[in-house]
Scaffold this motif. Structure first.
Motif, PDB file in Angstrom:
ATOM      1  N   UNK A  34       0.830  -1.108  -0.055  1.00 26.40           N
ATOM      2  CA  UNK A  34       0.025   0.041  -0.109  1.00 26.40           C
ATOM      3  C   UNK A  34       1.003   1.191  -0.091  1.00 26.40           C
ATOM      4  N   UNK A  35       1.886   1.173   0.832  1.00 24.11           N
ATOM      5  CA  UNK A  35       2.872   2.422   0.786  1.00 24.11           C
ATOM      6  C   UNK A  35       3.467   2.620  -0.483  1.00 24.11           C
ATOM      7  N   UNK A  40       3.922   5.803  -5.495  1.00 23.60           N
ATOM      8  CA  UNK A  40       4.233   6.253  -6.804  1.00 23.60           C
ATOM      9  C   UNK A  40       2.908   6.942  -7.258  1.00 23.60           C
ATOM     10  N   UNK A  41       1.768   7.013  -6.595  1.00 25.06           N
ATOM     11  CA  UNK A  41       0.743   7.983  -6.811  1.00 25.06           C
ATOM     12  C   UNK A  41       1.034   9.308  -6.488  1.00 25.06           C
ATOM     13  N   UNK A  42       2.053   9.526  -5.535  1.00 22.81           N
ATOM     14  CA  UNK A  42       2.070  11.035  -5.215  1.00 22.81           C
ATOM     15  C   UNK A  42       3.226  11.523  -5.895  1.00 22.81           C
ATOM     16  N   UNK A  43       4.170  10.736  -6.586  1.00 21.71           N
ATOM     17  CA  UNK A  43       5.435  11.082  -7.528  1.00 21.71           C
ATOM     18  C   UNK A  43       5.394  11.933  -8.390  1.00 21.71           C
ATOM     19  N   UNK A  90      15.879   9.403 -13.597  1.00 19.69           N
ATOM     20  CA  UNK A  90      16.012  10.804 -13.369  1.00 19.69           C
ATOM     21  C   UNK A  90      15.761  11.016 -11.989  1.00 19.69           C
ATOM     22  N   UNK A  91      15.803  12.339 -11.606  1.00 16.12           N
ATOM     23  CA  UNK A  91      15.958  12.522 -10.044  1.00 16.12           C
ATOM     24  C   UNK A  91      14.613  12.200  -9.408  1.00 16.12           C
ATOM     25  N   UNK A  92      13.517  12.374  -9.987  1.00 19.26           N
ATOM     26  CA  UNK A  92      12.133  12.154  -9.416  1.00 19.26           C
ATOM     27  C   UNK A  92      11.545  10.684  -9.583  1.00 19.26           C
ATOM     28  N   UNK A  93      12.488   9.932 -10.404  1.00 21.70           N
ATOM     29  CA  UNK A  93      11.977   8.544 -10.794  1.00 21.70           C
ATOM     30  C   UNK A  93      11.774   7.670  -9.560  1.00 21.70           C
ATOM     31  N   UNK A  94      10.936   6.545  -9.628  1.00 21.43           N
ATOM     32  CA  UNK A  94      11.024   5.617  -8.600  1.00 21.43           C
ATOM     33  C   UNK A  94      11.472   4.343  -9.387  1.00 21.43           C
ATOM     34  N   UNK A  95      12.254   3.414  -8.716  1.00 21.36           N
ATOM     35  CA  UNK A  95      12.728   2.312  -9.524  1.00 21.36           C
ATOM     36  C   UNK A  95      12.212   1.035  -8.879  1.00 21.36           C
ATOM     37  N   UNK A 120      13.713   6.408  -4.683  1.00 20.38           N
ATOM     38  CA  UNK A 120      13.040   5.181  -3.894  1.00 20.38           C
ATOM     39  C   UNK A 120      13.158   4.075  -4.799  1.00 20.38           C
ATOM     40  N   UNK A 121      13.469   2.734  -3.865  1.00 20.52           N
ATOM     41  CA  UNK A 121      13.458   1.607  -4.521  1.00 20.52           C
ATOM     42  C   UNK A 121      12.342   0.667  -4.198  1.00 20.52           C
ATOM     43  N   UNK A 122      11.468   0.184  -4.967  1.00 23.07           N
ATOM     44  CA  UNK A 122      10.867  -1.068  -4.658  1.00 23.07           C
ATOM     45  C   UNK A 122      11.132  -2.317  -5.445  1.00 23.07           C
ATOM     46  N   UNK A 123      11.456  -3.316  -4.255  1.00 25.15           N
ATOM     47  CA  UNK A 123      11.714  -4.545  -4.647  1.00 25.15           C
ATOM     48  C   UNK A 123      10.775  -5.446  -4.880  1.00 25.15           C
TER      49      UNK A 123
END
Length: 321
Positions: A34-35, A40-43, A90-95, A120-123
């Motif tokens: 959920x987090x 991602x939604x707020x990014x 890029x700077x604001x990307x989430x991986x 930020x990293x999501x595994x």
């Protein structure tokens, strides 16, 4: 056991193993999922999805799903990233990194570089004790008991689990964004899928001829009009208003009932209250009406004014059916 039975037995076993593994993912969903969705939604950036081997192929599919459902995403192969493609991020990307083991060489080399960039990293991993799980800001567990491969080697069940988790992520984002069918149409303008979402009756009737006869027209005039306009039908009007319809089927039925047709007019053989649609109706809805009524044509109206005919062949040619 025959060859056919043996083949079907293997196929059923494979699907049973994989379906169970996907069902088991429900129990692995937790607050971190959920987090991750909320982050991602707020990014303000994109989602960069990465992996190696079969996980890289799944990553590409997840990227396609995210892009088509309103979340900007890009694929980055983990091996290429450590050999020059790290600038993709890029700077604001989430991986998002996918790895069954979470300990592959490329992933171990890539993660410190991602972390040093502040992203930020999501595994997504099947090993919650892995290097990936420990480095990730959010971990989505995709543990599977075994692969469908009888040797427990070929990535099958594990990649199905990764794919399903990616779909769950994308659909959560889709619904939270309020992503509508109209939005979907903007991302899928081509092919039959896109046409089902945006093609309207008006787009079709404009290319057709507009068959029309008066109620007093002779049967010969009706037949000529139907043949000339090549839609198998004509509207019947009186004082400029549509009062009925004559199809080629009506013509055949008339000929079977009457030996002498010289005195008959369009009014005598027409069907009153013809089935119709407005021009702003989606073509796929027009198709549904045709199928429900088991007919081939519909008259189209624009705010009460006769606009033309939509034929089932039009919808077939457009790839709607």
């Amino acid at each position: 056991m025959s060859d056919t039975q043996s083949i079907l037995s293997i196929a059923k076993r494979t699907l049973e193993i994989e379906s169970k593994a996907i069902g088991d993912l429900i129990g692995q969903l937790d607050e971190q999922f959920a987090q991750a969705v909320q982050y991602i939604l707020d990014s303000q950036g994109r989602v960069v999805v990465s992996g190696v081997g079969k996980s890289a192929i799944v990553a590409s599919k997840i990227v396609a799903t995210l892009n088509s459902t309103g979340t900007p995403a890009i694929f980055m192969h983990a091996a290429d990233a450590i050999h020059g493609d790290l600038g993709t991020i890029q700077k604001d990307d989430i991986v998002i990194c996918l790895s069954k083991s979470g300990n592959t060489t490329e992933i171990k080399a890539l993660l410190p570089l991602i972390k040093s960039g502040g992203n930020k990293l999501i595994g997504i991993t099947g090993n919650m004790d892995s290097f990936l799980a420990k480095q990730a800001d959010f971990v989505l567990g995709t543990y599977v008991e075994k692969e469908a491969c009888p040797n427990n080697l070929a990535p099958t069940t594990s990649t199905s689990a990764q794919m399903a988790m990616g779909d769950a992520l994308a659909i959560c984002l889709l619904e939270l964004r309020g992503f509508s069918s109209a939005d979907f149409a903007k991302y899928h303008p081509g092919g039959s899928l896109g046409k089902k979402l945006y093609l309207r009756v008006a787009d079709i009737v404009v290319s057709n001829q507009k068959p029309e006869v008066d109620v007093a027209s002779s049967v010969k005039e009706v037949i000529v009009e139907i043949s000339k306009k090549m839609l198998g039908v004509t509207a019947v009007t009186e004082n400029g208003k549509v009062v009925g319809i004559v199809t080629d089927g009506d013509i055949r039925r008339m000929l079977s009932k009457h030996d002498n047709i010289s005195g008959l007019t369009a009014k005598d053989i027409m069907t009153s209250d013809p089935k119709s649609v407005e021009v702003d109706t989606l073509a796929v809805k027009a198709l549904k009406l045709l199928q429900e009524k088991n007919i081939s044509q519909l008259l189209a109206f624009d705010e009460g004014n006769y606009a033309g005919v939509v034929h089932i062949h039009n919808l077939i040619n457009e790839g709607i059916l």
